[in-house]
Structure formats: C-alpha cells, structure tokens
Write a protein that holds these residues in place. Structure first.
Motif, PDB file in Angstrom:
ATOM      1  N   UNK A 266      35.194   2.199  49.285  1.00  0.00           N
ATOM      2  CA  UNK A 266      34.087   2.768  50.060  1.00  0.00           C
ATOM      3  C   UNK A 266      34.325   2.622  51.550  1.00  0.00           C
TER       4      UNK A 266
ATOM      5  N   UNK B 229      34.138   5.526  54.747  1.00  0.00           N
ATOM      6  CA  UNK B 229      33.465   5.435  56.056  1.00  0.00           C
ATOM      7  C   UNK B 229      34.455   5.577  57.197  1.00  0.00           C
TER       8      UNK B 229
ATOM      9  N   UNK C 183      35.250   9.206  57.544  1.00  0.00           N
ATOM     10  CA  UNK C 183      34.120   9.898  58.173  1.00  0.00           C
ATOM     11  C   UNK C 183      34.106   9.631  59.680  1.00  0.00           C
TER      12      UNK C 183
ATOM     13  N   UNK D 299      34.479  12.255  62.766  1.00  0.00           N
ATOM     14  CA  UNK D 299      33.469  12.326  63.824  1.00  0.00           C
ATOM     15  C   UNK D 299      34.129  12.249  65.195  1.00  0.00           C
TER      16      UNK D 299
ATOM     17  N   UNK E 266      35.399  19.158  70.443  1.00  0.00           N
ATOM     18  CA  UNK E 266      34.290  20.017  70.864  1.00  0.00           C
ATOM     19  C   UNK E 266      33.686  19.600  72.202  1.00  0.00           C
TER      20      UNK E 266
ATOM     21  N   UNK F 199      27.798  19.124  75.502  1.00  0.00           N
ATOM     22  CA  UNK F 199      27.083  20.258  76.090  1.00  0.00           C
ATOM     23  C   UNK F 199      27.286  20.291  77.591  1.00  0.00           C
TER      24      UNK F 199
ATOM     25  N   UNK G 294      29.012  33.696  66.881  1.00  0.00           N
ATOM     26  CA  UNK G 294      29.163  33.420  65.455  1.00  0.00           C
ATOM     27  C   UNK G 294      28.789  34.663  64.638  1.00  0.00           C
TER      28      UNK G 294
ATOM     29  N   UNK H 194      25.786   3.696  46.550  1.00  0.00           N
ATOM     30  CA  UNK H 194      26.621   3.775  47.753  1.00  0.00           C
ATOM     31  C   UNK H 194      27.056   5.210  48.028  1.00  0.00           C
ATOM     32  N   UNK H 195      27.419   5.928  46.948  1.00  0.00           N
ATOM     33  CA  UNK H 195      27.834   7.323  47.138  1.00  0.00           C
ATOM     34  C   UNK H 195      26.675   8.143  47.697  1.00  0.00           C
TER      35      UNK H 195
ATOM     36  N   UNK I 162      24.172   7.106  49.527  1.00  0.00           N
ATOM     37  CA  UNK I 162      23.986   6.758  50.942  1.00  0.00           C
ATOM     38  C   UNK I 162      25.041   7.457  51.793  1.00  0.00           C
ATOM     39  N   UNK I 163      26.287   7.449  51.292  1.00  0.00           N
ATOM     40  CA  UNK I 163      27.365   8.062  52.051  1.00  0.00           C
ATOM     41  C   UNK I 163      27.125   9.565  52.225  1.00  0.00           C
TER      42      UNK I 163
ATOM     43  N   UNK J 136      24.398  10.139  54.707  1.00  0.00           N
ATOM     44  CA  UNK J 136      24.859   9.923  56.076  1.00  0.00           C
ATOM     45  C   UNK J 136      25.692  11.116  56.561  1.00  0.00           C
ATOM     46  N   UNK J 137      26.633  11.552  55.694  1.00  0.00           N
ATOM     47  CA  UNK J 137      27.477  12.689  56.077  1.00  0.00           C
ATOM     48  C   UNK J 137      26.617  13.909  56.374  1.00  0.00           C
TER      49      UNK J 137
ATOM     50  N   UNK K 270      24.896  13.653  59.665  1.00  0.00           N
ATOM     51  CA  UNK K 270      25.811  13.846  60.798  1.00  0.00           C
ATOM     52  C   UNK K 270      26.122  15.329  60.970  1.00  0.00           C
TER      53      UNK K 270
ATOM     54  N   UNK L 179      22.895  21.151  65.017  1.00  0.00           N
ATOM     55  CA  UNK L 179      21.840  21.349  66.027  1.00  0.00           C
ATOM     56  C   UNK L 179      22.388  21.123  67.429  1.00  0.00           C
ATOM     57  N   UNK L 180      23.340  20.235  67.552  1.00  0.00           N
ATOM     58  CA  UNK L 180      23.852  19.959  68.893  1.00  0.00           C
ATOM     59  C   UNK L 180      24.810  21.049  69.352  1.00  0.00           C
ATOM     60  N   UNK L 181      25.676  21.520  68.436  1.00  0.00           N
ATOM     61  CA  UNK L 181      26.735  22.425  68.874  1.00  0.00           C
ATOM     62  C   UNK L 181      26.436  23.907  68.655  1.00  0.00           C
ATOM     63  N   UNK L 182      25.766  24.266  67.554  1.00  0.00           N
ATOM     64  CA  UNK L 182      25.627  25.689  67.236  1.00  0.00           C
ATOM     65  C   UNK L 182      24.450  26.299  67.978  1.00  0.00           C
ATOM     66  N   UNK L 183      24.392  26.142  69.279  1.00  0.00           N
ATOM     67  CA  UNK L 183      23.332  26.724  70.085  1.00  0.00           C
ATOM     68  C   UNK L 183      23.928  27.150  71.413  1.00  0.00           C
TER      69      UNK L 183
END
Lengths: 215, 218
Positions: free
Chosen positions: A1, A5, A8, A12, A19, A22, A33, B15-16, B18-19, B22-23, B26, B32-36
C-alpha cells in the motif's frame, strides 16, 4: 500500500511540475478542449483571410473609389464630402480658408472635445500647452515646432486642418484617427492654446479677477 | 486453508477504498483547478513579431490607449494600430532599430504586421468595446494593468461566469467615462465610495447590462 501512495505522490508532483500554476505566463496558445463553434466561417475585423492573396480580411479600397460622406442618402453638405471648407480646409480659389466652416459652432463643447482629442493625439509631441516640448522631444523628435511663433499664429485655420489631414514633412497624417468634425475641434483648441499664451490681465473678465487676486 | 492470507489482509478493502477516495478527490481538485480559463487562458503571452512594450509607451511615455487603439470608443472592435501609427514617431526615433524592421517593411508595402491575437472571444459570443468604454468600464477590468506590462499577457479569464459577475453588479466597476484609460485610477474613497458612486451612475445612465442569453449570444 505504501507503494501505491508513493506512486500517487509521484504522479501529483509530475502533474504539478508539468502544468504549473494558474496565471504563470506562457507562450503556448490556450488549449481548447471542446472548440465547438469557437471558430466559425465568418470574417471579423483585422482577421486573417484564407481567400485573398494578401490574407487581409479588411479590404483596401480600390483605386479611384470616391469617399462618401456619412449621410450619403440625402444630398446635404456632407454628400460626397462636397463642402471644401469642411473637408479640405480650402476656399473656392484653392487657398486655405480662414475661420471655421459654417456647420461647426465654436463653443465650450467644441473646445472640450478638442482638448480631449488634442491630449490623446497631439500632446505626446506638441506638449500639453503647444510649446513643442512633448515627451518625445527628449527621445529625438527635435523637429516638433512650437505653436507660439508669428507664422503659426497667423496661418489660416484651413492650413492647420490640412496639416492634421495630410501631415506635413515629418508629421504624418491623423486623418485615420480624427473625423473631420473632430479635426476642427482640435484646430479650435490649438487656436485656444495660442490665445492663452498671449493673454494679458486685461483679458480676465472683471467678475473673475478677485479669484486670481487681481484688482 | 486458514493460513492462506495473513491477518492484515482484512484491512485491505478499507485501505483500497480510502486510496480510491483520495485519488478521486485529487483528480477532482486538479480538474477544478486546471480545466478552467483561469488556468488555460490567464498568462498567455505569445511572442510578437515586434517586441512592443506597453510599459514604455503607455506607462513611461504616458500615451493614451486611444492614440493607438483609436477605434475602441467608436466601434465594437478595438483595433490593433496600423504601421503608420508607429511611424508617426519611429520615422524619427530609433529609425534603424532592427526590432522595428517589420513595422518599416509593413509601412512601405502596406501589408499588415502579423501581430498575434491574445484576447479572443469565441465566435458565438457578441462582444462590443464601445458600449463598455462609453459606460465607464475601464480597460483594466478586462485586460489588467496593461500600462505596466512589457509583454501583454492575458490577465483575466474572459469566461462567461466572469462576464456575468460584472453584469450582475456593475456598480462595483463603473467609473466616470473620462477615466477609462487611466488604468491606475481607483476610487479615492475606497470600495464603499466606489459602490456608492457606481450606484449613482447605474441609476442616472440607466445601465442595464444584459444577463439574458440573447444579450451575448445573438
């Protein structure tokens, strides 16, 4: 596990580093798009044309075309810009006309309009008071004259109008920026600037003398 | 049989979950942050054929925007200046600067300088400069502090939600039309005084920015 993480977290970090954030400046064009109907087969001003060889959407006027007055439908003084005084600053014998055309009334409103246009288009060179010391003088525009000499005080209004319309030596034309009526407003303001430099105490109306501390 | 999986596996489904949760959050935050347009457009500053500097011309030399963008009050389209506009001065200033070669070439030939367009409303949107400028909406509300930019960049998102933010509450933005090209101007009395004066303008001039679809999509 723990590895999941880590992976991930790694994704990120790479995503953010590729990217960015902003508002950071970039030379890449914005990504579209869904470009649905963003680009339609129509011509917009100053756009590029795929049809004409010179790629200009705004077509230059063909040689020999005649300028039309604004209200061309009625045959008034503006029709085909027929009024020589108004549109060329000349009188019947071809010399520059003195005074203002009959369709222009010289009043406070005209002078305010003239002041606005003068500040935008003339002041960078001729200076706010017309002494020729605009900001560009210190960068090498030595030729800009002052309005406050004998010759320019005495030239006909039509001559100043013609200088704005067609330019003179180093000064290029402002005809594309100022319509004829606005050019006359600027001429009136230039005259006002010249008058202001020759003012004396006697010119101040008696009702305003006390404001200036005069008797 | 009972020894096939260790005990810790019992926690794995949780755990899976939760993972995955989380993914997913993110990814959602990323979209929301980038596709605008706040991300995709703001900051766009293409390389121009001539490195024209607004901070020098409009800021330092103090030229009014309308000297060059001379149609902005009169027409819906705000024009990018002709080569002759530059030659007014550059026939005497920096006459042989290599940076200005495209301008001189354009002035001689009549073909336009290929400036790269930065701000672009999609073709299905009707936008009009003169309406806004005549009503006292300053350039700075939609283009940012151009007079401090050495290279123009896209400063505001120009998205539909952004247009409507102002159309719903114009009193926060409108000012005396004489001050529209003064990008440094802020109401000396602060926000409260701006809103108060704005309300007066909105009332006196009957300002009604369209909020219905057909106002902008016609």
């Amino acid at each position: 596990m723990r590895y999941a993480y880590l992976v991930l977290f790694f994704f990120l970090v790479t995503a953010i580093s590729v990217l960015g954030f902003r508002g950071s400046t970039t030379t890449r064009p914005p990504l579209e798009i869904f470009p649905d109907m963003d680009h339609q087969a129509k011509y917009k001003p100053q756009a590029e044309s795929a049809f004409f060889a010179d790629k200009r959407t705004d077509r230059p006027s063909p040689a020999g075309s005649v300028a039309f007055g604004r209200t061309a439908i009625q045959s008034d003084g503006n029709f085909l810009a027929a009024d020589d005084h108004m549109y060329r600053g000349t009188q019947a014998d071809g010399t520059y006309a003195r005074g203002f055309p009959s369709s222009i009334t010289v009043d406070g409103k005209l002078l305010e309009r003239g002041q606005l246009k003068y500040t935008i288009y003339c002041a960078p060179c001729h200076g706010a008071i017309g002494d020729g010391n605009g900001i560009t003088k210190q960068y090498g525009m030595g030729a800009t004259p002052t309005y406050h000499d004998e010759r320019l005080r005495n030239i006909p209004e039509g001559d100043i109008y013609h200088t704005i319309t067609a330019g003179k030596n180093n000064m290029l034309s402002y005809a594309d920026k100022l319509e004829p009526a606005d050019r006359w407003a600027v001429v009136a303001y230039v005259r006002a600037l010249q008058r202001a430099q020759t003012g004396t105490v006697a010119d101040v109306p008696s009702s305003h003398k006390s404001e200036l501390g005069l008797k | 049989m009972s020894k096939l999986f260790p005990k810790s596996v019992n926690k794995l489904p949780l755990q899976i979950l939760i993972f995955i949760g989380l993914t997913a959050s993110i990814v959602a935050a990323g979209i929301t942050y980038y596709a605008t347009p706040k991300y995709s457009r703001v900051g766009y500053a293409p390389v121009q054929p001539v490195p024209f500097n607004h901070a020098l011309h409009a800021g330092h030399l103090g030229m009014d925007c309308r000297y060059c963008h001379s149609n902005v009050e009169k027409s819906g389209h705000s024009n990018v200046p002709t080569a002759q506009t530059c030659m007014n001065c550059h026939n005497q200033i920096k006459t042989d600067s290599p940076l200005l070669a495209p301008v001189r070439e354009s002035y001689a030939s009549g073909n336009p300088v290929p400036w790269v367009k930065i701000h672009k409303a999609p073709d299905y949107v009707y936008f009009n400069h003169s309406v806004h400028v005549a009503r006292g909406v300053s350039c700075v509300e939609c283009h940012g502090k151009i007079n401090e930019m050495e290279v123009v960049h896209h400063a505001k998102p120009l998205s539909m939600g952004w247009c409507l933010e102002c159309h719903r509450e114009p009193e926060k933005f409108v000012r005396d039309p004489k001050l529209v090209t003064n990008l440094d101007w802020k109401h000396p009395g602060g926000t409260a005084a701006q809103i108060e004066e704005g309300k007066k303008f909105v009332h006196d001039w009957n300002i009604q920015p369209p909020q219905s679809c057909s106002g902008c999509h016609r």
